[in-house]
Scaffold this motif. Structure first.
Motif, PDB file in Angstrom:
ATOM      1  N   LEU A  32       0.820  -1.214   0.000  1.00  0.00           N
ATOM      2  CA  LEU A  32       0.000   0.000   0.000  1.00  0.00           C
ATOM      3  C   LEU A  32       0.854   1.264   0.000  1.00  0.00           C
ATOM      4  CD1 LEU A  32      -2.987   0.656   2.380  1.00  0.00           C
ATOM      5  CD2 LEU A  32      -0.892   1.923   2.716  1.00  0.00           C
ATOM      6  N   GLU A  68      -2.104  -5.238   7.783  1.00  0.00           N
ATOM      7  CA  GLU A  68      -3.154  -6.255   7.697  1.00  0.00           C
ATOM      8  C   GLU A  68      -3.630  -6.764   9.058  1.00  0.00           C
ATOM      9  OE1 GLU A  68      -4.140  -6.943   4.515  1.00  0.00           O
ATOM     10  OE2 GLU A  68      -2.377  -6.599   3.238  1.00  0.00           O
ATOM     11  N   THR A  69      -3.089  -6.253  10.160  1.00  0.00           N
ATOM     12  CA  THR A  69      -3.732  -6.566  11.451  1.00  0.00           C
ATOM     13  C   THR A  69      -3.928  -5.288  12.230  1.00  0.00           C
ATOM     14  OG1 THR A  69      -1.565  -7.294  12.145  1.00  0.00           O
ATOM     15  CG2 THR A  69      -3.304  -8.970  12.075  1.00  0.00           C
ATOM     16  N   GLU A  70      -5.155  -5.073  12.603  1.00  0.00           N
ATOM     17  CA  GLU A  70      -5.575  -3.863  13.267  1.00  0.00           C
ATOM     18  C   GLU A  70      -5.226  -3.980  14.746  1.00  0.00           C
ATOM     19  OE1 GLU A  70      -6.099  -1.096  12.888  1.00  0.00           O
ATOM     20  OE2 GLU A  70      -7.225  -0.555  14.655  1.00  0.00           O
ATOM     21  N   ARG A 105      -2.246   5.409  17.228  1.00  0.00           N
ATOM     22  CA  ARG A 105      -2.439   5.248  15.797  1.00  0.00           C
ATOM     23  C   ARG A 105      -3.610   6.084  15.285  1.00  0.00           C
ATOM     24  NH1 ARG A 105      -0.965   1.624  11.583  1.00  0.00           N
ATOM     25  NH2 ARG A 105      -2.600   1.819  10.040  1.00  0.00           N
ATOM     26  N   HIS A 119      -7.991  -1.990   0.031  1.00  0.00           N
ATOM     27  CA  HIS A 119      -6.838  -2.835  -0.303  1.00  0.00           C
ATOM     28  C   HIS A 119      -6.905  -4.225   0.293  1.00  0.00           C
ATOM     29  CE1 HIS A 119      -4.205   0.455  -1.901  1.00  0.00           C
ATOM     30  NE2 HIS A 119      -4.964   1.186  -1.098  1.00  0.00           N
ATOM     31  N   ASN A 158      -4.067  -2.010  -9.919  1.00  0.00           N
ATOM     32  CA  ASN A 158      -2.794  -1.402  -9.506  1.00  0.00           C
ATOM     33  C   ASN A 158      -1.774  -1.375 -10.636  1.00  0.00           C
ATOM     34  OD1 ASN A 158      -2.606  -2.585  -6.024  1.00  0.00           O
ATOM     35  ND2 ASN A 158      -3.613  -0.844  -6.960  1.00  0.00           N
ATOM     36  N   TYR A 216      -1.076 -15.676   4.855  1.00  0.00           N
ATOM     37  CA  TYR A 216      -1.850 -15.779   3.616  1.00  0.00           C
ATOM     38  C   TYR A 216      -0.962 -15.722   2.375  1.00  0.00           C
ATOM     39  CZ  TYR A 216      -1.885 -10.850   2.039  1.00  0.00           C
ATOM     40  OH  TYR A 216      -1.538  -9.622   1.551  1.00  0.00           O
ATOM     41  N   GLU A 269      -4.962 -12.195  -1.578  1.00  0.00           N
ATOM     42  CA  GLU A 269      -4.072 -11.096  -1.981  1.00  0.00           C
ATOM     43  C   GLU A 269      -4.867 -10.155  -2.875  1.00  0.00           C
ATOM     44  OE1 GLU A 269      -1.450  -9.263  -1.096  1.00  0.00           O
ATOM     45  OE2 GLU A 269       0.016 -10.856  -1.468  1.00  0.00           O
ATOM     46  N   ALA A 270      -5.093  -8.929  -2.391  1.00  0.00           N
ATOM     47  CA  ALA A 270      -5.954  -8.020  -3.134  1.00  0.00           C
ATOM     48  C   ALA A 270      -5.444  -7.845  -4.565  1.00  0.00           C
ATOM     49  CB  ALA A 270      -6.039  -6.682  -2.416  1.00  0.00           C
ATOM     50  N   SER A 271      -4.174  -7.523  -4.684  1.00  0.00           N
ATOM     51  CA  SER A 271      -3.606  -7.360  -6.013  1.00  0.00           C
ATOM     52  C   SER A 271      -2.215  -7.967  -6.071  1.00  0.00           C
ATOM     53  CB  SER A 271      -3.544  -5.869  -6.373  1.00  0.00           C
ATOM     54  OG  SER A 271      -2.608  -5.642  -7.414  1.00  0.00           O
ATOM     55  N   GLY A 272      -1.321  -7.443  -5.209  1.00  0.00           N
ATOM     56  CA  GLY A 272       0.092  -7.714  -5.365  1.00  0.00           C
ATOM     57  C   GLY A 272       0.633  -6.714  -6.361  1.00  0.00           C
TER      58      GLY A 272
END
Ligand code: 26Y
Length: 822
Positions: free
Chosen positions: A125, A278-280, A286, A364, A471, A560, A659-662
């Motif tokens: 991102l 990827e982990t909130e 923050r 994303h 992307n 993942y 994987e959204a896009s890579g």
């Protein structure tokens, strides 16, 4: 035949040399005899910065005089990497500088290595944001990036006895030659406190936020140079500082002194980039970081707008579009509402009308753990007025939902910005969809899943709002600059305008089966492999055979993304060799680069396992150099630039649908690596471009993943059915790879069996392992492999970030380029 598009350089070698010497003397206070590489680097930066700032001044003047509509790219991350080579490249001054330095007895490659990476991002991102601002400047579009001036970017990774250690990154320690501080544009940001309700004349309710503290935002501008140097946009990064009046009195009066003690202090806000992706984590600091940069940026935009349009808000949405890079800047939506309603005193509907014409949101991820949610109580404490505004937005939205689905309370609960439960949570994704005029996913398949599984009801409620923008990557950095040898070969073959018009690479396809060109192409690949082999030797003291297949997996470490699937296959190959010394395989070097979030235990265990397996295999004479494993520490943009040109095989093996896009997949293929991958993210579109014969696709499809999950996936079935899987997993439990420490690698086995193998590694193992055998066979046919590699490069035109930006411009932003007058 080759065409020349590079304009003649604005400054010649002699002048550049003089500029470097001047800065050595006058900026750095040293001279040619005393200067070390660091000083040469800084003087060279200062010399090119003269050109950069000239371009910046002209650009800003042209944008101002033309009163242009501009896109404002809001992102908590910008992974810029190094800038010197990029800026030289984009001004067409690389050869000029290199020649000038040579005359001064300095090798340009040495001084480029002096530059610390600007690593203000985690991964995909953040790097996407960096590629996008490169394309925006190249395409002469009025644009500004807004983000955070972190004192420490992403941690530096060291590997000690196989394990990841995090060390602070200090990219500005010896000064950053690119950035310009702009004290004249300081903003103030309020935090904490309470809201007072007042009644104006005609009974209008007025809200006044009495903040508990105020911090200063100091802007630092990084110039962003477009290719061939006409437009120079800026990346504006905000640094937090204590303001002169830290308003304690209000707090004392309200008796909040004790609560205040727990509050975050001003300087810590921009201290450090959160290393999780990827982990909130749900950390207060923050949220404050997010609000801090959004509030500063909005105020900056409004100040600029008012300079041209005064208090007339009617044209705001014509001049301003704000792209939200994921939900990290979503707090901008209630912040703009607050400014418009409480400060500018517009009516709610008018303000909302403006907001929903200004914001657009990029999603994303579909991973539930990456979807941001904030406790309502936390927002109330830090931003009490914003919580009220969020409730008001939601209240009105619920009425809309009721109109569409009358009386359907389950639907309201599902779509509400507020998630009810033990603790009320604010869903930033819902807020973003509701507050934006456009929402996009980042690859065809991802966008389809955003519509069909993440936000199906929003898609029904707002037809056409959800869309796709696949992307892309900037070919200036990811081919021209990082792979000069291949770039020159391409220039000779098809001309020099491909960096602006990447579809031109298609012109290489007709040479894909030409023996001479194949030889030239593979010679470049070999030279790049030699350079990487040297890097591996220096960094790890491992000797690798450059005739081996260089198999590269570079990305953040995540279950993942399945680096452990690659590891299981490596172990299986090792085992096959031990069982059969004649096991027939072409020598292969598995090269990894990956950082794990410091708190992600299993990810760190996987890094440890890769290193332990590597130790064993690399030093086992029985392997006879058929396999080498090299985990290069501290993966970052500048290391990627060395690894990517040397790759034969690109590992893109995420569980389908995850994987959204890579974007690494695009960079590797562009540099002539052949993908082994699942039908996930942009791999699907890469496969469409290169054709099934030039990619190794394996494994479960999204539909099959879902079906298997629905029917009750049991990894034990694979463990018991496939003896190789069983042997390899059991091996992890012994002390074979960790002498004297049995069980040191057992967490991986546990996650794959006891924990149910959430990413279906075992289900895909056999297909992956077979696909790797097919890769091996293909590589042995030298000519066929060269053809595949060339076709991969030739067919990557679609994945230039210029095309992504063109899609955004046409579908979302509606921008026009602005010519820069000199
Ligand atoms: C909420 C917070 C912990 C968080 C911080 C960073 C959540 C996510 C992230 C970063 C996500 C990210 O990098 N996503 C990647 O975006 C790329 C650009 O669109 C995609 O190519 C890639 O598939 C996706 O994982």
């Amino acid at each position: 035949k080759a065409t020349k598009t590079q304009p003649s350089p604005v400054i010649d070698k002699a002048a550049f040399k003089a500029a470097v010497i001047k800065h050595l003397h006058c900026t750095l206070g040293t001279d040619e005899n005393k200067a070390n590489n660091h000083a040469w680097w800084k003087a060279t930066c200062a010399a090119i910065q003269e050109q950069v700032l000239e371009g910046l001044r002209k650009t800003q003047k042209s944008h101002y005089l033309n009163d242009t509509r501009a896109v404002h790219y809001f992102s908590a991350e910008f992974l810029m990497g190094r800038l010197l080579s990029n800026n030289l490249q984009n001004f067409g001054l690389f050869d000029v500088a290199s020649g000038a330095l040579k005359e001064l007895g300095v090798e340009i490659s040495d001084i480029l290595e002096e530059e610390p990476d600007m690593a203000l991002g985690n991964g995909g991102l953040g790097r996407l944001a960096a590629c996008f601002i490169d394309s925006l400047a190249t395409m002469e579009l009025p644009a500004i990036g807004y983000g955070i001036h972190y004192e420490h970017g992403l941690f530096r990774q060291e590997i000690k006895s196989g394990a990841q250690i995090e060390r602070p990154d200090s990219w500005r320690d010896y000064g950053n030659p690119w950035e310009i501080c702009r004290p004249e544009s300081i903003q103030e940001v309020s935090l904490y406190g309470y809201v007072e309700t007042k009644y104006g004349d005609n009974g209008r309710v007025l809200k006044e936020w009495h903040p508990g503290s105020i911090v200063k935002g100091v802007p630092w501008d990084i110039p962003v140079v477009g290719y061939e140097g006409k437009t120079v946009n800026v990346l504006r990064l905000w640094q937090s500082e204590a303001s002169d009046y830290f308003n304690w009195d209000v707090f004392n009066a309200g008796g909040y002194v004790d609560a205040q003690r727990e509050n975050v202090s001003a300087e810590t806000i921009s201290k450090v980039l959160y290393p999780n992706d990827e982990t909130e984590a749900g950390k207060e600091l923050r949220l404050i970081q997010q609000y801090f940069f959004c509030s500063c940026s909005l105020k900056d935009i409004i100040r600029r707008y008012k300079r041209a349009h005064g208090d007339d808000w009617s044209r705001f949405a014509d001049q301003v579009v704000i792209q939200l890079n994921d939900t990290h800047p979503a707090i901008s939506i209630p912040e703009l509402m607050r400014i418009l309603v409480d400060r500018a005193e517009l009516g709610w509907d008018e303000a909302w009308g403006i907001c929903t014409k200004v914001f657009a949101y990029t999603n994303h991820t579909l991973l539930p753990e990456a979807l941001e949610k904030w406790p309502a109580r936390m927002i109330e404490k830090i931003l009490p007025r914003h919580l009220e505004i969020i409730y008001e937005i939601n209240h009105r939205f619920m009425a809309e939902v009721d109109k569409k689905w009358p009386g359907d309370n389950a639907m309201k609960a599902k779509l509400s910005i507020i998630e009810e439960g033990n603790e009320k949570m604010v869903r930033m994704g819902h807020l973003s969809v509701i507050g934006s005029f456009a929402v996009n996913g980042v690859a065809e398949m991802h966008s389809r899943l955003v519509k069909s599984s993440l936000f199906p009801e929003f898609d029904e409620l707002y037809p056409g709002k959800l869309t796709n923008v696949t992307n892309g990557i900037t070919p200036r950095r990811w081919l021209k600059a990082c792979n000069p040898a291949l770039s020159k070969l391409i220039d000779k073959k098809i001309g020099e305008d491909w960096p602006r018009d990447l579809d031109k690479l298609q012109g290489l396809a007709k040479f894909a089966s030409n023996k001479t060109f194949q030889k030239q192409f593979m010679k470049v690949k070999l030279e790049n492999k030699e350079l990487l082999a040297e890097e591996i030797r220096k960094s790890l003291d491992i000797e690798v055979d450059v005739n081996a297949i260089f198999d590269v997996q570079i990305k953040r470490l995540h279950e993942y993304k399945r680096q452990h699937l690659a590891l299981l296959n490596i172990m299986a190959l090792y085992r096959r060799i031990l069982e059969n010394p004649d096991y027939d395989m072409h020598p292969r070097v598995f090269v990894f680069g990956a950082k794990a979030a410091p708190g992600y235990k299993l990810a760190k265990d996987i890094i440890f396992a890769i290193n332990k397996v590597a130790d064993k295999i690399n030093n086992d004479p029985r392997v006879n150099n058929k396999i080498k494993v090299a985990f290069l520490p501290n993966y970052r943009v500048s290391l990627a630039e060395k690894m990517i040109p040397a790759a034969d095989v690109s590992e893109q093996i995420s569980t389908a649908g995850k994987e959204a896009s890579g974007t690494g997949n695009m960079k590797l293929a562009l540099n002539g690596a052949v993908t082994i991958g699942t039908l996930d993210g942009a791999n699907v579109e890469i496969a469409e471009e290169v054709g099934d014969d030039n990619i190794f696709i394996f494994g479960l499809t999204v539909e099959e993943v879902n079906e298997l999950k629905a029917n009750g996936y049991n990894p034990h079935d694979y463990y018991y059915k496939d003896p190789e899987i069983k042997a390899v997993l059991d091996w992890l439990e012994t002390d074979y790879f960790t002498p004297g420490k049995p069980g040191a690698l057992v967490s991986i086995k546990q996650s794959l069996l006891d924990n149910g193998d959430p990413y279906m590694v075992l289900a895909d193992f056999r297909a992956y392992s077979d696909a790797q055998i097919a890769v091996d066979a293909a590589y042995r046919d030298k000519e066929r492999w060269a053809e595949m590699a060339i076709i991969n490069t030739a067919k990557m035109g679609k994945f230039t970030s210029d095309r992504s930006i063109r899609d955004y411009v046409e579908r979302v932003w509606k921008l026009s380029p602005c010519k820069i007058e000199s």
